[in-house]
Motif scaffolding. Structure first.
Motif, mmCIF file in Angstrom:
data_model
loop_
_atom_site.group_PDB
_atom_site.id
_atom_site.type_symbol
_atom_site.label_atom_id
_atom_site.label_comp_id
_atom_site.label_asym_id
_atom_site.label_seq_id
_atom_site.Cartn_x
_atom_site.Cartn_y
_atom_site.Cartn_z
ATOM 1 N N GLN A 1 0.761 -0.840 0.191
ATOM 2 C CA GLN A 1 0.107 0.019 0.033
ATOM 3 C C GLN A 1 0.552 0.898 0.197
ATOM 4 O OE1 GLN A 1 -2.029 -0.666 3.553
ATOM 5 N NE2 GLN A 1 -3.706 -1.564 2.131
ATOM 6 N N ASP A 2 1.588 1.496 0.813
ATOM 7 C CA ASP A 2 2.762 2.055 0.887
ATOM 8 C C ASP A 2 2.969 2.344 -0.717
ATOM 9 O OD1 ASP A 2 2.252 2.883 3.245
ATOM 10 O OD2 ASP A 2 3.947 1.820 3.908
ATOM 11 N N PHE A 3 3.724 1.427 -1.139
ATOM 12 C CA PHE A 3 4.697 1.038 -2.124
ATOM 13 C C PHE A 3 3.629 1.981 -3.907
ATOM 14 C CE2 PHE A 3 5.060 -1.765 -6.584
ATOM 15 C CZ PHE A 3 6.788 -0.813 -6.621
ATOM 16 N N ALA A 4 1.989 1.531 -3.604
ATOM 17 C CA ALA A 4 0.910 2.364 -3.952
ATOM 18 C C ALA A 4 0.938 3.709 -4.537
ATOM 19 C CB ALA A 4 -0.085 1.703 -4.037
ATOM 20 N N THR A 5 1.222 4.167 -3.061
ATOM 21 C CA THR A 5 1.006 6.160 -2.740
ATOM 22 C C THR A 5 2.272 6.734 -2.903
ATOM 23 O OG1 THR A 5 -0.076 5.519 -0.969
ATOM 24 C CG2 THR A 5 1.156 7.632 -0.666
ATOM 25 N N ALA A 6 3.500 5.870 -3.140
ATOM 26 C CA ALA A 6 4.671 6.872 -3.630
ATOM 27 C C ALA A 6 4.729 6.385 -5.247
ATOM 28 C CB ALA A 6 6.276 5.336 -3.495
ATOM 29 N N LEU A 7 4.029 4.882 -6.019
ATOM 30 C CA LEU A 7 4.060 5.450 -7.395
ATOM 31 C C LEU A 7 2.952 6.499 -7.506
ATOM 32 C CD1 LEU A 7 4.003 3.960 -10.297
ATOM 33 C CD2 LEU A 7 2.599 2.561 -9.634
ATOM 34 N N GLU A 8 1.579 6.835 -6.458
ATOM 35 C CA GLU A 8 0.814 7.908 -6.983
ATOM 36 C C GLU A 8 1.647 9.458 -6.918
ATOM 37 O OE1 GLU A 8 -3.688 8.019 -5.686
ATOM 38 O OE2 GLU A 8 -2.368 7.864 -4.513
ATOM 39 N N SER A 9 2.157 9.328 -6.120
ATOM 40 C CA SER A 9 3.344 10.302 -6.522
ATOM 41 C C SER A 9 4.143 11.129 -7.778
ATOM 42 C CB SER A 9 3.624 10.305 -4.648
ATOM 43 O OG SER A 9 4.892 10.062 -5.152
ATOM 44 N N PHE B 1 12.095 -3.999 -26.056
ATOM 45 C CA PHE B 1 11.671 -2.715 -26.442
ATOM 46 C C PHE B 1 10.893 -1.799 -25.722
ATOM 47 C CE2 PHE B 1 10.505 -6.060 -29.646
ATOM 48 C CZ PHE B 1 11.101 -5.469 -30.647
ATOM 49 N N THR B 2 10.471 -2.011 -24.249
ATOM 50 C CA THR B 2 9.983 -0.841 -23.107
ATOM 51 C C THR B 2 10.578 -1.928 -21.836
ATOM 52 O OG1 THR B 2 7.897 -2.227 -23.395
ATOM 53 C CG2 THR B 2 7.833 -0.296 -24.444
ATOM 54 N N PRO B 3 12.152 -1.195 -21.501
ATOM 55 C CA PRO B 3 12.794 -1.563 -20.649
ATOM 56 C C PRO B 3 12.225 -0.469 -19.150
ATOM 57 C CG PRO B 3 13.798 -0.540 -22.320
ATOM 58 C CD PRO B 3 12.693 -0.253 -22.610
ATOM 59 N N TYR B 4 11.941 0.772 -19.792
ATOM 60 C CA TYR B 4 12.803 1.725 -18.719
ATOM 61 C C TYR B 4 11.634 2.550 -17.822
ATOM 62 C CZ TYR B 4 14.928 2.697 -23.025
ATOM 63 O OH TYR B 4 15.628 3.207 -24.064
ATOM 64 N N CYS B 5 10.033 2.581 -17.619
ATOM 65 C CA CYS B 5 9.398 1.890 -16.408
ATOM 66 C C CYS B 5 9.303 1.177 -15.993
ATOM 67 C CB CYS B 5 8.022 2.736 -17.345
ATOM 68 S SG CYS B 5 7.436 4.132 -17.753
ATOM 69 N N CYS B 6 9.471 -0.127 -16.499
ATOM 70 C CA CYS B 6 9.904 -1.012 -15.317
ATOM 71 C C CYS B 6 11.097 -1.457 -14.457
ATOM 72 C CB CYS B 6 9.694 -2.744 -16.009
ATOM 73 S SG CYS B 6 8.510 -2.826 -17.305
ATOM 74 N N LEU B 7 11.704 -0.974 -14.823
ATOM 75 C CA LEU B 7 13.248 -0.621 -14.335
ATOM 76 C C LEU B 7 12.391 0.363 -13.270
ATOM 77 C CD1 LEU B 7 16.072 -0.970 -16.579
ATOM 78 C CD2 LEU B 7 15.966 -2.528 -15.430
ATOM 79 N N LYS B 8 12.304 1.378 -12.912
ATOM 80 C CA LYS B 8 12.009 2.460 -11.939
ATOM 81 C C LYS B 8 11.083 1.665 -11.111
ATOM 82 C CE LYS B 8 15.246 5.340 -13.347
ATOM 83 N NZ LYS B 8 16.210 6.148 -12.914
ATOM 84 N N VAL B 9 9.637 0.963 -11.714
ATOM 85 C CA VAL B 9 8.963 0.941 -10.670
ATOM 86 C C VAL B 9 9.805 -0.249 -9.732
ATOM 87 C CG1 VAL B 9 7.921 -1.309 -10.123
ATOM 88 C CG2 VAL B 9 6.531 -0.003 -12.073
ATOM 89 N N ALA B 10 11.306 -1.061 -10.075
ATOM 90 C CA ALA B 10 11.348 -1.736 -9.048
ATOM 91 C C ALA B 10 12.740 -1.296 -8.305
ATOM 92 C CB ALA B 10 12.581 -3.226 -9.769
ATOM 93 N N GLU B 11 12.938 -0.138 -9.070
ATOM 94 C CA GLU B 11 13.869 1.183 -8.007
ATOM 95 C C GLU B 11 13.101 1.695 -7.289
ATOM 96 O OE1 GLU B 11 16.405 5.518 -8.926
ATOM 97 O OE2 GLU B 11 16.140 3.586 -10.226
ATOM 98 N N LEU B 12 12.143 2.123 -7.354
ATOM 99 C CA LEU B 12 10.793 2.549 -6.424
ATOM 100 C C LEU B 12 11.086 1.634 -5.283
ATOM 101 C CD1 LEU B 12 8.771 4.744 -5.652
ATOM 102 C CD2 LEU B 12 7.260 3.652 -6.738
ATOM 103 N N GLY B 13 10.498 0.355 -5.730
ATOM 104 C CA GLY B 13 10.506 -0.459 -4.306
ATOM 105 C C GLY B 13 11.676 -0.606 -4.005
ATOM 106 N N LEU B 14 12.836 -0.334 -3.688
ATOM 107 C CA LEU B 14 13.867 -0.119 -2.963
ATOM 108 C C LEU B 14 13.537 0.503 -1.546
ATOM 109 C CD1 LEU B 14 16.849 0.187 -5.641
ATOM 110 C CD2 LEU B 14 16.059 -1.772 -4.414
ATOM 111 N N ARG B 15 12.783 1.479 -2.413
ATOM 112 C CA ARG B 15 12.806 1.891 -0.499
ATOM 113 C C ARG B 15 10.628 0.898 -0.205
ATOM 114 N NH1 ARG B 15 10.909 7.648 -3.945
ATOM 115 N NH2 ARG B 15 13.256 7.685 -5.127
ATOM 116 N N PHE B 16 10.611 0.214 -0.100
ATOM 117 C CA PHE B 16 9.423 -0.412 0.940
ATOM 118 C C PHE B 16 9.564 -2.027 0.762
ATOM 119 C CE2 PHE B 16 7.518 3.077 -1.855
ATOM 120 C CZ PHE B 16 6.747 4.205 -0.507
ATOM 121 N N PHE B 17 10.446 -2.406 0.185
ATOM 122 C CA PHE B 17 10.574 -3.778 -0.168
ATOM 123 C C PHE B 17 12.149 -4.450 0.592
ATOM 124 C CE2 PHE B 17 7.243 -3.299 -2.748
ATOM 125 C CZ PHE B 17 6.141 -3.703 -2.264
ATOM 126 N N PRO B 18 12.689 -5.933 1.591
ATOM 127 C CA PRO B 18 13.593 -5.877 1.696
ATOM 128 C C PRO B 18 14.482 -6.257 0.251
ATOM 129 C CG PRO B 18 12.477 -6.840 3.187
ATOM 130 C CD PRO B 18 11.407 -6.311 2.342
#
Length: 485
Positions: free
Chosen positions: A82-90, A186-203
């Motif tokens: 849920q915190d991850f979703a809030t960060a994505l929303e921001s 063909f579309t790696p960019y947003c997916c890599l950033k999703v996982a980078e964002l996940g560093l803030r929340f997941f071990p």
């Protein structure tokens, strides 16, 4: 000093790395590659060209993390998601703009895709998999429970790279699995950033992502440390993945495209439904697995419906750069797909099928632009009817007898979705009950919800995503029998 992963800080979208074991990493080989913006043909930033060693590192980290994450209480996993979703929303706007640059879709569609990802996380988090008590007596207690599979890999395509990642990520993590995301080259960019964002929340090791070329998919599907593969893409690739995974008994979920029919009955309000049918037929330049790809219109209204469709599509759907004002349809996402679609267009013209719209290839713009094409009653065995164009090409076909149109609608190797349009709900339900597809809609098409199972029939897929059944797809079921000592 504040953490570099503070939830309020924005990600930077000019540098891109793999996310492995809690760190941003380059490829072990040091090699990179990039794709191009399909509207402008300008180069996007470099991303890692991963090697086998990078796959090994990600899987090893995932295996280490799997035990700890599985033991993390459900409520805690839910809160992190849920915190991850809030960060994505921001960071909706940054993700949306990058999605336009790598995929080509207009900005307002990109925003909808990001918002859908946020919705998916939040609503999947409201689902649960409680133990099922089968028997509870003085003599015996029997319970069915669900345990995580372990290391899951998600292989996602280029047409909706974010949305199709989030069909997988929240279900996998909520149920206690760890997850490695493998985006399309063909579309790696947003997916890599999703996982980078996940560093803030997941071990470390819980949510990772690695980019690469066509070698990367086989490396992850063949890896002995992977327990589950969730794939969205072509039938041909999906069958190869199923074959590969069978060797080690990996669990597999496959969603492999469709050739969705829509059946238009004689009693419809043409003016009311044409915009709805046209939108779901041509959204994302037709690069949508569950777009309407064959439109069967009752012969008594066929001419009027065809004229209304042509008028609406040519008058309402502006084709252009995703950042241009009022663009509704962007370019084809990459050169290889553009070439496939233009080859089909050439075949259509050579075959002298009747084209109801204006010329489709836009040579006035630099990118991979193709305007919508509507075909007037081509043969049922023609390529634009039988094949999945995955481009803005829509055949309209006449029908008169209900049993005949049902047979024609079902006459395909695909079984993803189908729809019926009618004011007569009894007739609509009767037709719908005979359609062989995982999702069937009445007076709409393409609607999906996080809490509703999304499955496929025939060659369109294997297994289920979304809903409680989607959670179960990331679990082993375990039956526990207990007797008093």
């Amino acid at each position: 000093m504040s953490s570099p992963y503070a939830s309020e800080s924005l990600l930077q979208f000019n540098t891109f790395y793999n996310v492995v074991n809690g760190k941003l990493t380059e490829s072990s080989s040091g090699q990179t590659y990039h794709n191009t913006n399909p509207s402008t043909l300008q180069a996007n930033p470099e991303v890692p060209l991963s090697a086998q060693e990078d796959v090994d590192a990600a899987v090893n980290a995932a295996q280490v993390a799997a035990g700890h994450w599985a033991e993390t209480p459900w409520a805690e996993r839910k809160k992190k998601l849920q915190d991850f979703a809030t960060a994505l929303e921001s960071q909706t706007e940054n993700f949306s703009k990058m999605l336009v640059k790598e995929n080509g879709k207009p900005l307002f569609w990109a925003r909808i895709e990001v918002q859908s990802c946020i919705k998916w996380v939040r609503e999947i988090c409201e689902l649960s998999l409680p133990d099922n008590i089968i028997e509870d007596t003085e003599q015996r207690r029997v319970v069915e429970r669900y345990t995580p599979l372990g290391v899951a890999v998600g292989i996602v395509p280029w047409n909706f790279p974010l949305m199709l990642s989030f069909f997988k990520i929240p279900a996998a993590l909520l149920t206690g699995n760890v997850f490695i995301l493998k985006p399309s080259p063909f579309t790696p960019y947003c997916c890599l950033k999703v996982a980078e964002l996940g560093l803030r929340f997941f071990p470390p090791g819980v949510l990772q992502a690695i980019s690469g070329d066509d070698r990367l998919g086989p490396w992850v599907t063949e890896h002995p440390g992977v327990d589950k593969v969730a794939f969205t893409g072509s039938v041909a690739t999906g069958k190869k993945i199923l074959q590969t995974c069978s060797a080690s008994m990996k669990r597999v979920t496959l969603e492999m495209g469709g050739n969705d029919p829509a059946i238009i009955c004689a009693d419809v309000d043409i003016a009311a439904i044409v915009p709805k049918v046209a939108m779901i037929s041509f959204v994302n330049s037709g690069q949508l697995c569950m777009a309407v790809k064959r439109l069967y219109v009752h012969e008594s209204i066929y001419d009027a419906f065809l004229a209304a469709m042509v008028e609406f599509v040519e008058g309402s759907f502006k084709v252009g750069d995703g950042f241009a004002e009022n663009s509704f349809i962007g370019p084809i996402t990459h050169r290889a797909q553009f070439d496939r679609v233009t080859e089909l267009l050439d075949h259509i013209k050579e075959s002298e099928f009747k084209i109801a719209t204006k010329d489709s290839v836009d040579t006035s713009q630099q990118g991979f632009f193709i305007s919508p094409m509507i075909l007037d009653n081509p043969p049922d065995d023609s390529r634009p009817v039988v094949d999945e164009p995955f481009g803005p090409i829509l055949p309209l076909l006449k029908w008169s007898e209900q049993s005949d149109v049902i047979q024609r609608a079902n006459d395909t190797e695909y079984g993803l979705g189908a729809s019926v349009w009618s004011k007569d709900m009894a007739q609509a339900n009767q037709i719908a009950s005979k359609l062989k597809a995982g999702s069937v809609w009445i007076n709409t098409h393409g609607e999906l919800e996080p809490h509703v199972a999304f499955g496929c029939h025939k060659s369109s897929g294997f297994g289920v995503e979304c809903g409680v059944e989607g959670l179960k797809a990331y679990c082993n079921i375990q039956s526990v029998y207990s007797r008093p000592s």
